[in-house]
Enzyme design. Structure first.
Site, PDB file in Angstrom:
ATOM      1  CB  CYS B  87      -0.955  -0.044   1.193  1.00 28.53           C
ATOM      2  SG  CYS B  87      -2.290   1.156   1.104  1.00 28.53           S
ATOM      3  CG  HIS B 196      -3.223  -3.731   3.429  1.00 24.24           C
ATOM      4  ND1 HIS B 196      -2.272  -3.024   4.135  1.00 24.24           N
ATOM      5  CD2 HIS B 196      -3.898  -2.837   2.686  1.00 24.24           C
ATOM      6  CE1 HIS B 196      -2.383  -1.737   3.831  1.00 24.24           C
ATOM      7  NE2 HIS B 196      -3.359  -1.600   2.953  1.00 24.24           N
ATOM      8  CD  GLU B 198      -0.390  -5.449   5.986  1.00 26.63           C
ATOM      9  OE1 GLU B 198      -0.452  -6.033   4.872  1.00 26.63           O
ATOM     10  OE2 GLU B 198      -0.670  -4.237   6.128  1.00 26.63           O
TER      11      GLU B 198
END
Lengths: 83, 234
Positions: B87, B196, B198
């Site tokens: 991002c 994302h 994560e």
């Protein structure tokens, strides 16, 4: 004190979503005279003392390398603003 | 040896703790790196997490380029160290010219937050080697400046060299050219993407999966891939 004004615009071939949104909102307020809107940025660089050729060259360099991203934007003008 | 993976915090970074958690769950040691200290602390790989570094002032990722640590990261990346930009981290990687192109505001101007299906197009990078090429994965997507743009020549080059790492599947959420969600450099050690991974590393906290609600952990493979890359190329 002098001011150098830098104008940066999105490249013509890059869609400008902000300009498009502003353009779509204008007629809702009765401003229906405008066919389109593109939105850019204006930077005012103030200089203590005189704007020499060297200072102006540095302003151009800053405009090309930091104030704009050449992938998506063009530096339209770098000019001294007379007070 | 436990791999040490650095997670960089710039002013305005939001997802550094989630990224560190993902690193730990994958089996590596997360190491906090701070923008103001030009010290990589002997890490083996680096994650640039998401957020709004410097408030997205000027352009997303633009000011982080001039942080003291960034020059060190660029040198390490050019030396072959695995670097992942997520991002805002992806935006930083384009601003420092480690990856081509740039991100502009989403085509429809809305902030998007959703579970997004991606196709892994390149499973040979340091961050994707444990996926299979063509595999579909689901990870969260949340951004406002996520529209990937580059000139046609650059896009053709990325396609020809297999450097489109991820593509949006089903719906292009932001108008990105050629549905591109993430790209890699030629060497395969620097990867950037808008979604994302994560946030999809632990059951109960990830995207919904066919198995169970919030059970998706498709993102963990980014981090295990990096660890296996480091073991393969010590």
């Amino acid at each position: 004190m002098a001011t150098i004004v830098v104008h940066v615009m999105p490249k013509p071939e890059i869609l400008d979503p902000q300009g498009k949104a502003v353009g779509a909102a204008l007629p809702r307020l009765g401003f229906d005279q405008f066919a389109g809107v593109r939105q850019g940025k204006r930077f005012e660089l103030t200089v203590d003392g005189e704007v020499t050729d060297e200072v102006l060259a540095k302003a151009r360099e800053a405009a090309e390398t930091m104030l704009s991203n050449p992938v998506i934007e063009d530096v339209v003008s770098v000019a001294i603003e007379e007070n | 040896m436990t791999a040490r993976i650095g997670v960089v915090t710039f002013p305005g970074t939001l997802d550094d703790r989630d990224a560190a958690r993902a690193v730990r769950l994958a089996g590596a040691e997360p190491v906090s790196l701070f923008h103001a200290e030009p010290d990589l602390k002997d890490v083996d790989a680096i994650v640039l997490p998401g957020g709004f570094s410097y408030g997205d002032y000027l352009r997303a990722g633009a000011i982080s380029r001039f942080s003291p640590i960034t020059e060190k990261i660029v040198d390490a990346a050019n030396g072959g160290m695995p670097v992942l930009g997520i991002c805002n981290g992806f935006q930083v990687l384009t601003e420092v010219h480690l990856l081509p192109g740039s991100m502009i505001k989403n085509e429809h101007l809305h902030f998007i937050c959703r579970d997004q299906t991606l196709r892994v197009e390149n499973a040979d990078t340091d961050w994707t080697r444990e996926y299979e090429a063509g595999q579909d994965i689901i990870v969260p997507l949340k951004n406002q400046d996520g529209q990937y743009v580059a000139d046609e020549h650059t896009l053709d080059e990325l396609e020809a060299e297999g450097r489109v790492a991820f593509r949006y599947v089903g719906w292009n959420p932001n108008g990105s050219r050629r549905d591109i969600a993430g790209i890699t450099n030629a060497r395969g050690n620097v990867v950037g993407l808008m979604p994302h991974p994560e946030h999809a590393v632990e059951r109960g906290f990830g995207p919904d999966s066919t198995e169970d609600g919030r059970a998706g952990t498709d993102g963990l493979t980014f981090f295990t891939s990096a660890i296996s890359s480091l073991l393969a190329n010590p």
